[in-house]
Design an enzyme around this catalytic site. Structure first.
Site, PDB file in Angstrom:
ATOM      1  N   ASN A 145       3.605   1.932   2.881  1.00  0.00           N
ATOM      2  CA  ASN A 145       5.026   1.876   2.502  1.00  0.00           C
ATOM      3  C   ASN A 145       5.739   3.182   2.861  1.00  0.00           C
ATOM      4  O   ASN A 145       6.878   3.182   3.330  1.00  0.00           O
ATOM      5  CB  ASN A 145       5.185   1.650   0.990  1.00  0.00           C
ATOM      6  CG  ASN A 145       4.603   0.325   0.526  1.00  0.00           C
ATOM      7  OD1 ASN A 145       4.342  -0.550   1.331  1.00  0.00           O
ATOM      8  ND2 ASN A 145       4.397   0.181  -0.782  1.00  0.00           N
ATOM      9  N   GLY A 167       0.875  -1.178   0.000  1.00  0.00           N
ATOM     10  CA  GLY A 167       0.000   0.000   0.000  1.00  0.00           C
ATOM     11  C   GLY A 167       0.904   1.218   0.000  1.00  0.00           C
ATOM     12  O   GLY A 167       1.842   1.298   0.801  1.00  0.00           O
ATOM     13  N   GLY A 225      16.954   9.290 -11.313  1.00  0.00           N
ATOM     14  CA  GLY A 225      16.984  10.132 -10.107  1.00  0.00           C
ATOM     15  C   GLY A 225      15.753  11.005  -9.969  1.00  0.00           C
ATOM     16  O   GLY A 225      14.623  10.540 -10.122  1.00  0.00           O
ATOM     17  N   SER A 283      16.571   0.491  -1.671  1.00  0.00           N
ATOM     18  CA  SER A 283      15.357  -0.345  -1.558  1.00  0.00           C
ATOM     19  C   SER A 283      15.174  -1.286  -2.741  1.00  0.00           C
ATOM     20  O   SER A 283      14.648  -2.377  -2.586  1.00  0.00           O
ATOM     21  CB  SER A 283      14.117   0.534  -1.382  1.00  0.00           C
ATOM     22  OG  SER A 283      13.740   1.104  -2.621  1.00  0.00           O
ATOM     23  N   GLY A 289      12.855   7.474 -11.773  1.00  0.00           N
ATOM     24  CA  GLY A 289      13.355   6.092 -11.706  1.00  0.00           C
ATOM     25  C   GLY A 289      14.874   6.066 -11.667  1.00  0.00           C
ATOM     26  O   GLY A 289      15.502   6.739 -10.841  1.00  0.00           O
ATOM     27  N   GLY A 331       0.523   4.232   0.970  1.00  0.00           N
ATOM     28  CA  GLY A 331       0.551   4.957   2.239  1.00  0.00           C
ATOM     29  C   GLY A 331       1.375   4.213   3.277  1.00  0.00           C
ATOM     30  O   GLY A 331       2.276   4.784   3.902  1.00  0.00           O
ATOM     31  N   ASP A 354       7.670   5.051  -3.040  1.00  0.00           N
ATOM     32  CA  ASP A 354       7.149   5.236  -1.675  1.00  0.00           C
ATOM     33  C   ASP A 354       8.299   5.454  -0.696  1.00  0.00           C
ATOM     34  O   ASP A 354       8.216   6.304   0.198  1.00  0.00           O
ATOM     35  CB  ASP A 354       6.326   4.017  -1.252  1.00  0.00           C
ATOM     36  CG  ASP A 354       5.168   3.768  -2.190  1.00  0.00           C
ATOM     37  OD1 ASP A 354       4.641   4.752  -2.743  1.00  0.00           O
ATOM     38  OD2 ASP A 354       4.795   2.598  -2.381  1.00  0.00           O
TER      39      ASP A 354
HETATM   40  O1  RIB Z   1       3.878   1.676  -4.738  1.00  0.00           O
HETATM   41  C1  RIB Z   1       3.828   0.306  -4.516  1.00  0.00           C
HETATM   42  C2  RIB Z   1       2.533  -0.089  -3.882  1.00  0.00           C
HETATM   43  O2  RIB Z   1       1.493   0.194  -4.788  1.00  0.00           O
HETATM   44  C3  RIB Z   1       2.412  -1.548  -3.563  1.00  0.00           C
HETATM   45  O3  RIB Z   1       2.861  -1.873  -2.272  1.00  0.00           O
HETATM   46  C4  RIB Z   1       0.951  -1.841  -3.786  1.00  0.00           C
HETATM   47  O4  RIB Z   1       0.234  -2.083  -2.619  1.00  0.00           O
HETATM   48  C5  RIB Z   1       0.403  -0.655  -4.559  1.00  0.00           C
HETATM   49  O5  RIB Z   1      -0.515   0.039  -3.878  1.00  0.00           O
END
Ligand code: RIB
Length: 303
Positions: A43, A39, A215, A273, A212, A41, A243
């Site tokens: 993340n 998700g 940068g 990451s 990406g 948020g 995220d």
């Molecule tokens: O940005 C990656 C996320 O997008 C994933 O974790 C997935 O849940 C989607 O919402």
């Protein structure tokens, strides 16, 4: 310790890795399958928390077998979950992620995230009022996001909107934001054919476009600033790299760094990451970043 509040989506991610894409009507054998916490948020909340921010998460999970596990996962990172609701009758948000040659494509089903209302946000106003920065994305209903932006704007609370997934946004709302972080795809949905430089120079130190492996870029009021990404030996999983960037940027910007330093630091975290699986498991701790030789340039030699 910056106080970061994330209002956003909480999902369960079903990740498959394949070396072949199935054509219409075809079945192909994939390489691996895993279930991960995700998700956008959640993340972003985990990214900021792993770096050391004090994080509150506002959102919702479903009344299903994933709901409590999603909440417990956030608690594991010391994220305050008091304002995460369980929405009766709703499934938890889910994302079906296909990883092919290190890059991902995602189908997202909002479930309980679509039931996060402006009342849910209003109930958490005490948390918002004491936040140093609030982060929100587009995996929540538009009305909820707009309510939050208005709330923060009227009270002078710093707010960052990460417009993912992309949907059109009016100039009125962009004007109310402190930070706006589209990637290239989102940029073209929002600004059409407009040139990146023209748009960024209209919103200096506000729009940061993530590129990406190239940068990120922003305009500092005088000139365009391009911060290249760190070169990595092997890309394992790009899911959630954006995220990680947003959570890290919020943390760094609220740690008295300049925009340029904060973007440099956030770039480093997302480069780290993508060398691990999983949107949240890949996000680095502050110590992991400190161990990199590039760290000093990213933190402005302050620590
Ligand atoms: O940005 C990656 C996320 O997008 C994933 O974790 C997935 O849940 C989607 O919402």
């Amino acid at each position: 310790m910056p106080k970061v509040t994330v209002v956003g989506s909480i999902n369960i991610d079903f990740l498959i890795q394949t070396n072949r894409i199935a054509k219409k009507g075809e079945t192909v054998e994939g390489e691996s399958f895993s279930t991960n916490f995700g998700g956008k948020g959640a993340n972003q909340a985990v990214s900021a928390a792993k770096l050391g921010a004090q994080v509150h998460m506002i959102g919702a999970v479903g009344e299903d077998e994933f709901g409590q596990a999603l909440i417990d996962n956030l608690k594991k990172y010391n994220i305050n979950t008091d304002y995460i609701k369980v929405k009766p009758g709703e499934p938890s948000g889910a994302a079906f992620i296909r990883l092919y040659k290190g890059d991902n494509s995602i189908i997202y089903v909002p479930g309980a995230n679509s039931a996060v209302s402006y009342q849910d946000v209003r109930e958490a106003e005490n948390v918002l009022l004491t936040s140093d920065i609030v982060i929100v994305q587009n995996e929540l209903p538009r009305e909820t996001v707009e309510y939050l932006v208005d709330f923060c704007y009227k009270r002078d609370i710093t707010i960052l909107l990460n417009p993912a997934p992309a949907r059109p946004i009016s100039k009125e709302y962009i004007d109310k934001l402190n930070f706006f972080t589209p990637n290239e795809t989102e940029f073209s949905v929002i600004f059409g054919d407009k040139k990146v430089e023209d748009v960024l120079s209209m919103y200096p130190n506000k729009i940061i476009i993530t590129l990406g492996s190239e940068g990120a870029m922003f305009h500092d009021g005088e000139k365009m600033v391009h911060i290249p990404a760190l070169e990595v030996d092997e890309i394992v999983d790009t899911t959630g790299a954006g995220d990680t960037f947003n959570g890290a940027f919020a943390y760094a910007q609220q740690s008295s760094l300049t925009i340029e330093e904060a973007v440099t630091f956030a770039n480093l975290t997302s480069s780290v990451s993508i060398q691990k699986f999983g949107a949240q498991t890949g996000a680095p701790s502050f110590e992991e970043i400190q161990a990199l030789k590039e760290y000093e340039n990213s933190w402005g030699f302050k620590n």
